[in-house]
Design an enzyme around this catalytic site. Structure first.
Site, PDB file in Angstrom:
ATOM      1  N   CYS A 175       0.799  -1.229   0.000  1.00  0.00           N
ATOM      2  CA  CYS A 175       0.000   0.000   0.000  1.00  0.00           C
ATOM      3  C   CYS A 175       0.830   1.277   0.000  1.00  0.00           C
ATOM      4  O   CYS A 175       0.513   2.223  -0.724  1.00  0.00           O
ATOM      5  CB  CYS A 175      -1.010  -0.009   1.142  1.00  0.00           C
ATOM      6  SG  CYS A 175      -0.293   0.147   2.804  1.00  0.00           S
ATOM      7  N   HIS A 179      -2.939   1.511   6.800  1.00  0.00           N
ATOM      8  CA  HIS A 179      -3.152   1.532   5.355  1.00  0.00           C
ATOM      9  C   HIS A 179      -2.815   2.931   4.856  1.00  0.00           C
ATOM     10  O   HIS A 179      -3.164   3.931   5.481  1.00  0.00           O
ATOM     11  CB  HIS A 179      -4.595   1.175   5.004  1.00  0.00           C
ATOM     12  CG  HIS A 179      -4.853   1.144   3.529  1.00  0.00           C
ATOM     13  ND1 HIS A 179      -3.986   0.545   2.638  1.00  0.00           N
ATOM     14  CD2 HIS A 179      -5.861   1.662   2.768  1.00  0.00           C
ATOM     15  CE1 HIS A 179      -4.453   0.672   1.417  1.00  0.00           C
ATOM     16  NE2 HIS A 179      -5.582   1.350   1.466  1.00  0.00           N
ATOM     17  N   ASP A 234      -7.144   6.121  -3.743  1.00  0.00           N
ATOM     18  CA  ASP A 234      -6.369   4.959  -3.311  1.00  0.00           C
ATOM     19  C   ASP A 234      -5.981   4.113  -4.516  1.00  0.00           C
ATOM     20  O   ASP A 234      -6.849   3.670  -5.277  1.00  0.00           O
ATOM     21  CB  ASP A 234      -7.199   4.121  -2.329  1.00  0.00           C
ATOM     22  CG  ASP A 234      -6.347   3.126  -1.551  1.00  0.00           C
ATOM     23  OD1 ASP A 234      -5.190   2.907  -1.938  1.00  0.00           O
ATOM     24  OD2 ASP A 234      -6.855   2.572  -0.560  1.00  0.00           O
ATOM     25  N   ASN A 265     -14.216   4.280   9.974  1.00  0.00           N
ATOM     26  CA  ASN A 265     -15.334   4.469  10.891  1.00  0.00           C
ATOM     27  C   ASN A 265     -16.055   3.213  11.350  1.00  0.00           C
ATOM     28  O   ASN A 265     -16.874   3.291  12.238  1.00  0.00           O
ATOM     29  CB  ASN A 265     -16.392   5.369  10.244  1.00  0.00           C
ATOM     30  CG  ASN A 265     -16.099   6.834  10.439  1.00  0.00           C
ATOM     31  OD1 ASN A 265     -16.125   7.334  11.544  1.00  0.00           O
ATOM     32  ND2 ASN A 265     -15.787   7.511   9.346  1.00  0.00           N
ATOM     33  N   ASP A 274     -17.799   0.025  12.945  1.00  0.00           N
ATOM     34  CA  ASP A 274     -17.846  -0.624  14.252  1.00  0.00           C
ATOM     35  C   ASP A 274     -17.305  -2.048  14.107  1.00  0.00           C
ATOM     36  O   ASP A 274     -17.518  -2.704  13.079  1.00  0.00           O
ATOM     37  CB  ASP A 274     -19.280  -0.673  14.776  1.00  0.00           C
ATOM     38  CG  ASP A 274     -19.757   0.703  15.215  1.00  0.00           C
ATOM     39  OD1 ASP A 274     -18.928   1.612  15.345  1.00  0.00           O
ATOM     40  OD2 ASP A 274     -20.978   0.856  15.409  1.00  0.00           O
ATOM     41  N   GLU A 323     -13.912  10.306  18.413  1.00  0.00           N
ATOM     42  CA  GLU A 323     -14.538   9.042  18.786  1.00  0.00           C
ATOM     43  C   GLU A 323     -15.327   9.203  20.081  1.00  0.00           C
ATOM     44  O   GLU A 323     -14.862   9.794  21.052  1.00  0.00           O
ATOM     45  CB  GLU A 323     -13.480   7.948  18.974  1.00  0.00           C
ATOM     46  CG  GLU A 323     -12.794   7.525  17.686  1.00  0.00           C
ATOM     47  CD  GLU A 323     -13.673   6.679  16.785  1.00  0.00           C
ATOM     48  OE1 GLU A 323     -14.868   6.515  17.097  1.00  0.00           O
ATOM     49  OE2 GLU A 323     -13.158   6.186  15.764  1.00  0.00           O
ATOM     50  N   GLU A 380     -20.111  12.034  16.304  1.00  0.00           N
ATOM     51  CA  GLU A 380     -19.601  10.816  15.661  1.00  0.00           C
ATOM     52  C   GLU A 380     -20.672   9.737  15.609  1.00  0.00           C
ATOM     53  O   GLU A 380     -20.842   9.059  14.591  1.00  0.00           O
ATOM     54  CB  GLU A 380     -18.367  10.318  16.435  1.00  0.00           C
ATOM     55  CG  GLU A 380     -17.641   9.142  15.785  1.00  0.00           C
ATOM     56  CD  GLU A 380     -18.008   7.820  16.420  1.00  0.00           C
ATOM     57  OE1 GLU A 380     -17.737   6.770  15.795  1.00  0.00           O
ATOM     58  OE2 GLU A 380     -18.583   7.836  17.526  1.00  0.00           O
TER      59      GLU A 380
END
Length: 684
Positions: A268, A327, A350, A390, A392, A442, A447
């Site tokens: 990467c 990354h 990317d 982001n 979960d 966070e 958020e």
């Protein structure tokens, strides 16, 4: 008196390179073709066979792409004595002196990027020459260009700076990796212009930095016989270069340009380094960005699901989502006239091939504003980038009960994805945290509102809630970076509602893995039963160095130790789990380099290294690289025993003036790389 019937001919076209290069900030490019920025005037000197008269015809034709035409904006025809519409290219006579004429040409701020051919037409005579080729780039200095960047310091960093760094490692142990972007090096701009031509872009699409970024994202990696660099995450790099060994983009782009064969291999940060180089070369402001604990949400449901057995071992055939220790991608700066207001500025792009977008491995540009607001359907690929920073994270325990698999959520983490998002600071060699540009803090109300908004756009409700515990409040695992060859201690911290005496079973599964989460070697399982008392208690597990040391030499990558710890309260059967990553710590080495040097004169770099580790290092090498010298220099030292000190002397001859960054690297079978750097002022 001149013969009026004599046909006018152009004998020579001179692009006045030096004069134009200063105003266009293009003087550093090592290419034989003149380089200009769109929306800005450049000058031509025409040498004629006779003085120019009012009755002579003189036209300039700039063409790009196959079958150029005025209708498609791929052919521009200018008469320097006739004013053009202000929406079009302009040409005016600046000076006439005998048989020489100077013409000022200004391209439009939205002109097509790339390679142009100039033909000069005088009556029936047309001067055609392969030498009359120019490159036209984006212009961050031009307010009308969609890549306009108002701050001069930022333009110097994101367009003109040819050195920099990536940030790698882990969220708790961020490492600085020097990188030479090298956009001005020989053949690099030629390669970037060639990539524009090789891409799927129509010539008219090359006006739009949004489409250019998207096409370059696809061109950097190799697919279906096309692309610069082959990705490889296997750990086997025998038929190419191990990704960690690259220290800059220029050698890769130069090799690709000369051979037209994809270069092997990259990961990467290499893809991001090359894309940043290509965009800076083309005039699009760009920066390398690293997110730590970055998610790959293959199911596109904004959650990252990990399945483990009762020993804490990941069940790979069930765990399709993954979390990378880090990354690296690229941010590009531009306006987004294709979107509603509010999405201008930095865009995530990317080049690492992860998921297909519109049938092609590419990603972005995705506005950081959209990512921060959870507007996941704003183009391009915002949902994917949003989940990278982001999502979960759910950890599922798979238990066998009466021959049947039962799934239990043992951990739901809402703050573990997308930490310490980092880039190099403007004008300084230090890390700048830009997490706030990608997401709200966070745990803040904003958020959680953004996550709810994103789920609403997916027409999906959160299927899972945090497991309710009667007594177990929280569990975490702490560990310092491991000094290679030493044991590793993991401290399990348990928080309970009660202070009563209880028994706890601790199970730890440890493996060596790559930064992508790919398992390389199973190390061991550790189990311990302890009595705990008090609302906060600690239990320590110790991993012996013998479990990991032999695996390092067979791996041609920078590994990490992953520990997955499960804690079960014996009396209540309550279970919690936590994952921890440990990077390896290496001794530094000292570098002695003079502060100044001269072009053509010998420059000597002295390196001193003492092996303070408990193990011998084999195949030890020093290397020195700089954009100011002709080629990579290396020095080999075989095996260095524990406690042994070695000295190395690397000699080089500078070939370019200016402040040049020298990158010195030590590598071995066990220690993949230790970096040092120094700026040396090179004069004539």
């Amino acid at each position: 008196m001149m013969d009026a019937s004599k046909e006018l001919k152009v004998l020579l076209v001179d692009f006045l390179k030096q004069e134009n290069a200063v105003s266009h900030h293009t003087g550093e490019f090592q290419t034989s073709n003149p380089v200009f920025r769109r929306g800005q005037v450049f000058h031509l000197r025409l040498v004629l066979n006779q003085p120019l008269q009012s009755y002579h015809e003189l036209k300039l034709e700039f063409s790009t792409g196959p079958k150029p035409s005025i209708a498609k904006h791929t052919l521009v025809v200018l008469d320097p004595r006739t004013p053009s519409d202000h929406h079009n290219w302009q040409a005016t006579l600046q000076n006439e002196s005998g048989k020489e004429v100077t013409v000022a040409v200004t391209s439009t701020p939205n002109a097509i990027l790339g390679k142009y051919q100039l033909h000069v037409k005088t009556g029936k005579h047309i001067l055609k020459s392969e030498e009359n080729i120019l490159y036209l780039l984006c212009n961050p200095w031009c307010k009308e260009d969609t890549v306009f960047m108002p701050d001069e310091d930022e333009r110097k960093e994101y367009i003109l700076n040819d050195t920099g760094c990536h940030y790698v490692g882990a969220a708790r142990s961020i490492k600085y990796k020097p990188w030479n972007f090298g956009q001005f090096e020989k053949n690099v701009l030629d390669c970037c212009i060639s990539l524009l031509t090789e891409s799927s872009l129509k010539p008219t699409d090359r006006r739009d930095p949004v489409l250019v970024c998207r096409a370059m994202s696809a061109m950097i990696h190799f697919e279906k016989g096309q692309g610069v660099l082959v990705g490889n995450w296997t750990g086997d790099y025998q038929d190419g270069t191990a990704p960690y060994k690259w220290t800059g983009s220029a050698p890769i782009l130069q090799q690709y340009y000369s051979t037209k064969q994809a270069v092997r291999f990259g990961q990467c940060w290499v893809f991001a380094g090359i894309l940043t180089t290509v965009l800076r070369a083309l005039g699009i402001p760009a920066r390398s960005v690293t997110a730590f604990d970055s998610a790959h949400d293959t199911e596109k449901n904004l959650t990252v699901d990990t399945y483990v057995n009762e020993n804490g071992e990941k069940i790979t055939n069930m765990s399709r989502d993954s979390v990378w220790n880090f990354h690296v991608w690229t941010d590009a700066w531009m306006k987004r006239p294709d979107l509603p207001k509010g999405y201008d500025g930095w865009q995530a792009v990317d080049a690492t091939p992860q998921e297909r977008s519109q049938g092609v491995f590419c990603c972005g540009p995705s506005p950081l504003t959209a990512i921060r607001k959870g507007d996941i359907f704003i183009v391009y690929d915002t949902r994917f980038v949003f989940s990278e920073v982001n999502g979960d994270r759910l950890i599922w325990l798979v238990k066998m009960v009466n021959g049947q698999e039962e799934l239990h959520i043992i951990s739901m983490e809402t703050t573990s994805i997308g930490k310490n998002i980092s880039t190099k600071a403007v004008g300084q060699d230090r890390r700048r945290d830009i997490t706030y540009e990608y997401k709200y803090p966070e745990g803040s109300p904003e958020e959680r509102q953004v996550m709810d908004h994103a789920f609403l756009l997916l027409s999906s409700e959160r299927e899972h809630r945090r497991p309710v515990k009667e007594n177990f409040l929280h569990m975490s695992v702490q560990s310092d970076d491991a000094l290679l060859g030493n044991p590793v201690n993991f401290t399990v911290i348990l928080k309970r509602k009660t202070a009563a005496l209880q028994n706890v079973n601790i199970s730890g599964s440890f493996e060596l893995q790559l930064y992508t989460g790919k398992k390389v070697a199973k190390l061991c399982d550790l189990n311990k039963t302890s009595q705990i008392q008090g609302q906060v208690s600690e239990v320590t597990l110790t991993l012996d160095s013998k479990t990991y040391i032999n695996s390092l030499a067979i791996l041609d990558d920078e590994p990490v130790i992953r520990g997955f710890i499960i804690a079960e309260i014996v009396e209540s059967k309550e279970i919690m789990a936590s994952e921890v990553f440990v990077s390896f710590q290496y001794p530094e080495f000292s570098v002695e380099l003079p502060n100044t040097g001269r072009v053509g004169q010998l420059l000597v770099c002295n390196c001193i290294f003492r092996n303070t580790l408990a193990i011998p290092l084999t195949d030890v090498k020093f290397s020195l690289e700089s954009l100011g010298i002709s080629s990579l220099q290396t020095s080999e030292h075989g095996t260095v025993q524990p406690g042994e000190t070695i000295q190395s002397q690397i000699k080089c001859i500078p070939i370019k003036t200016g402040p040049k960054k020298f990158i010195i690297k030590l590598s071995s079978k066990q220690v993949k790389e230790i970096n040092a750097q120094k700026i040396v002022l090179i004069t004539k």
